[in-house]
Design a protein around this motif. Structure first.
Motif, short mmCIF file in Angstrom:
data_model
loop_
_atom_site.label_atom_id
_atom_site.label_comp_id
_atom_site.label_asym_id
_atom_site.label_seq_id
_atom_site.Cartn_x
_atom_site.Cartn_y
_atom_site.Cartn_z
N PHE A 4 -32.05 -6.78 20.19
CA PHE A 4 -32.65 -5.49 19.89
C PHE A 4 -32.58 -5.14 18.40
CE2 PHE A 4 -31.13 -4.74 24.38
CZ PHE A 4 -32.37 -4.97 24.93
N TYR A 22 -37.43 -4.84 18.48
CA TYR A 22 -38.01 -4.74 19.82
C TYR A 22 -39.25 -3.87 19.80
CZ TYR A 22 -35.02 -0.61 19.66
OH TYR A 22 -34.39 0.54 19.28
N ARG A 25 -40.49 0.86 23.93
CA ARG A 25 -40.24 0.78 25.37
C ARG A 25 -41.28 1.57 26.15
NH1 ARG A 25 -36.57 1.70 21.31
NH2 ARG A 25 -37.02 3.84 21.85
N ARG A 58 -37.79 11.62 31.52
CA ARG A 58 -36.40 11.84 31.87
C ARG A 58 -35.76 12.83 30.92
NH1 ARG A 58 -33.56 6.54 33.70
NH2 ARG A 58 -31.90 8.11 33.71
N HIS A 61 -35.43 12.62 26.93
CA HIS A 61 -36.59 12.03 26.25
C HIS A 61 -37.16 13.03 25.24
CE1 HIS A 61 -37.76 8.61 29.24
NE2 HIS A 61 -36.60 8.44 28.65
N ARG A 100 -37.95 7.63 24.85
CA ARG A 100 -36.61 7.75 24.25
C ARG A 100 -36.78 8.05 22.76
NH1 ARG A 100 -31.77 6.70 26.16
NH2 ARG A 100 -30.93 6.28 24.11
N LEU A 103 -34.37 6.33 16.55
CA LEU A 103 -33.35 6.71 15.57
C LEU A 103 -33.98 6.87 14.21
CD1 LEU A 103 -30.50 4.27 16.60
CD2 LEU A 103 -30.58 6.71 16.97
N LEU A 111 -24.49 6.31 12.52
CA LEU A 111 -23.95 5.46 13.59
C LEU A 111 -23.19 4.27 13.01
CD1 LEU A 111 -26.93 5.54 16.08
CD2 LEU A 111 -24.68 6.51 16.41
N ASP A 140 -24.26 -1.06 30.26
CA ASP A 140 -25.15 -1.64 31.26
C ASP A 140 -26.52 -2.02 30.71
OD1 ASP A 140 -25.72 0.98 30.93
OD2 ASP A 140 -26.22 1.39 33.01
N THR A 141 -26.89 -1.50 29.54
CA THR A 141 -28.22 -1.84 29.01
C THR A 141 -28.19 -2.78 27.81
OG1 THR A 141 -28.13 0.18 27.71
CG2 THR A 141 -29.37 0.26 29.76
N PHE A 142 -27.08 -2.83 27.11
CA PHE A 142 -27.02 -3.77 25.98
C PHE A 142 -25.58 -4.17 25.71
CE2 PHE A 142 -26.27 0.32 24.00
CZ PHE A 142 -25.33 0.06 23.02
N PHE B 48 -21.83 7.32 20.81
CA PHE B 48 -22.37 6.22 20.01
C PHE B 48 -23.31 5.35 20.85
CE2 PHE B 48 -21.76 1.74 18.74
CZ PHE B 48 -22.20 1.78 17.45
N SER B 53 -28.45 2.98 22.49
CA SER B 53 -29.10 2.23 23.56
C SER B 53 -30.62 2.21 23.41
CB SER B 53 -28.73 2.83 24.90
OG SER B 53 -29.46 2.17 25.90
N LEU B 55 -32.64 1.45 25.80
CA LEU B 55 -33.22 1.83 27.09
C LEU B 55 -32.43 2.99 27.67
CD1 LEU B 55 -33.22 -1.81 28.37
CD2 LEU B 55 -35.27 -0.59 27.72
N ASP B 56 -32.97 3.61 28.71
CA ASP B 56 -32.21 4.67 29.39
C ASP B 56 -31.03 4.04 30.11
OD1 ASP B 56 -33.77 6.93 28.73
OD2 ASP B 56 -35.33 6.16 30.03
N GLY B 60 -23.66 3.51 31.43
CA GLY B 60 -23.20 3.68 30.06
C GLY B 60 -22.16 2.65 29.68
N LEU B 62 -19.07 0.31 29.42
CA LEU B 62 -18.28 -0.37 30.45
C LEU B 62 -16.98 -0.95 29.92
CD1 LEU B 62 -21.18 -2.38 32.13
CD2 LEU B 62 -20.15 -0.26 32.93
#
Lengths: 219, 145
Positions: A4, A22, A25, A58, A61, A100, A103, A111, A140-142, B48, B53, B55-56, B60, B62
């Motif tokens: 990403f 990327y 989305r 969502r 957003h 989304r 940034l 950040l 869970d996403t990256f 952070f 992220s 994507l949604d 979050g 882990l």
């Protein structure tokens, strides 16, 4: 599967290079009639959805475009305030695109220095002797991978959780940094990297790493 | 493989419970300060991660790992946070942290009328059951007992 983005943070915590690789989305575009059945709120100079999650829109957003015209922060491209425009019944029906929030460069700077401190706290709270800072951070996403050189520069790569071979990519980025930023006579240490060769070679390395990364079971 | 220590926070940042097993290094600050530092770090990591992220997110944050240890994080919708530090060989242990929450914290603390919520857990039963549960985990090292 993807890589990403890449961040390079100097030893003081300043962001000296950033690259996003990327494509945008999934975004949701919908036509609304008055009154708007979503609650929008101004947060951090952006118009965000606060209530009314539906059809791929969502909470959290941001409003990205109105009637096909891009929105920058809380203003449309032609200088109208978004919330004011949407509160006027004569402007309806209106088509709004949500997605989304991207940034801004200021947020990226913030950040990067935030990660710099988290890295230090991570090593202070270690239950074992001689721990480094955060090397891999999983969500869970990256997955965020960080490599700190002996001179204190941090290379940070954000990738898909299933993407393999990031360790060697981080070493490769260090090599590219040494070859094309440090050896560039016009580059001054600790300052933002603006070197064309660095850019080109980094993009090449990312492409190679994305293709070479093999996936473990479950992908 | 070993388990180093475990923190349990509520949604206001109060450390409800802390226990340690194989901890070789202390943070060098008073325990109260350490809890605040840990909670502060987790709080910042959460914000952070949600900003970074692409994507949604669903679950979050882990886990993170350094060169010497791995921190596993589990948060319930009510904001209770379970944090376990282990060594690097331990894989995803979401179910273990969830078990600590659902089978130990909820059963022995939330359902116990003598345990006031929002402060350090005094229940001896909770402590001993948690200790024996962690000691029975397959990745809890046998060498130091």
């Amino acid at each position: 599967m993807a890589i990403f983005s890449v961040y390079v943070v100097n030893k003081a915590g300043g962001l000296i290079y950033q690259l996003d690789s990327y494509a945008p989305r999934a975004e949701a575009e919908k036509t609304f009639s008055y009154p708007l059945d979503l609650l929008l709120k101004l947060h951090d100079e952006r118009v965000l959805v606060a209530f009314g999650q539906r059809d791929g829109i969502r909470v959290g957003h941001a409003v990205l475009a109105i009637n096909g015209m891009d929105v920058n922060g809380k203003y449309t491209a032609d200088g109208k305030e978004v919330l004011e425009y949407l509160s006027n019944p004569t402007n309806y029906p209106v088509s709004i695109r949500f997605g989304r929030p991207r940034l801004t460069s200021n947020e990226k700077l913030m950040l990067a220095s935030m990660f710099h401190s988290l890295f230090a706290i991570g090593s202070q709270l270690s239950p074992e002797q001689g721990s480094s800072g955060i090397e891999i951070l999983e969500t869970d996403t990256f997955k965020l991978h960080c490599f700190q050189t002996l001179t204190g520069i941090k290379f940070v790569v954000l990738a898909d959780p299933r993407q393999a071979g990031i360790d060697s990519l981080l070493r490769k980025i260090y090599e590219i940094y040494s070859d094309f930023a440090l050896k560039n006579p016009f580059y001054s240490l600790e300052m933002p990297i603006r070197c064309e060769l660095f850019d080109q070679n980094l993009k090449l390395a990312l492409e190679v790493a994305e293709k070479a990364g093999t996936f473990g079971p479950g992908s | 493989m070993t388990v180093h220590n475990l923190y349990l926070f509520d949604r206001n940042g109060v450390c409800l419970h802390y226990s340690e097993w194989h901890r070789k290094k202390q943070a060098g600050i008073p325990k109260e300060e350490e809890y605040k530092l840990m909670y502060g770090m987790l709080f910042s990591i959460r914000s952070f991660v949600s900003k970074m992220s692409p994507l949604d997110m669903k679950d979050g944050f882990l886990a993170f790992q350094t060169s010497r240890y791995k921190l596993h994080y589990y948060e319930t919708p009510t904001g209770i946070k379970v944090v376990m530090n282990t060594d690097l060989g331990v894989g995803p242990i979401r179910d273990v942290l969830h078990h600590i929450y659902s089978a130990l914290y909820v059963e022995l603390v939330v359902k116990n009328p003598l345990c006031p919520l929002g402060q350090t857990v005094q229940s001896e039963l909770f402590r001993s059951r948690l200790d024996s549960y962690v000691r029975s985990l397959p990745f809890f090292s046998a060498r130091a007992g």
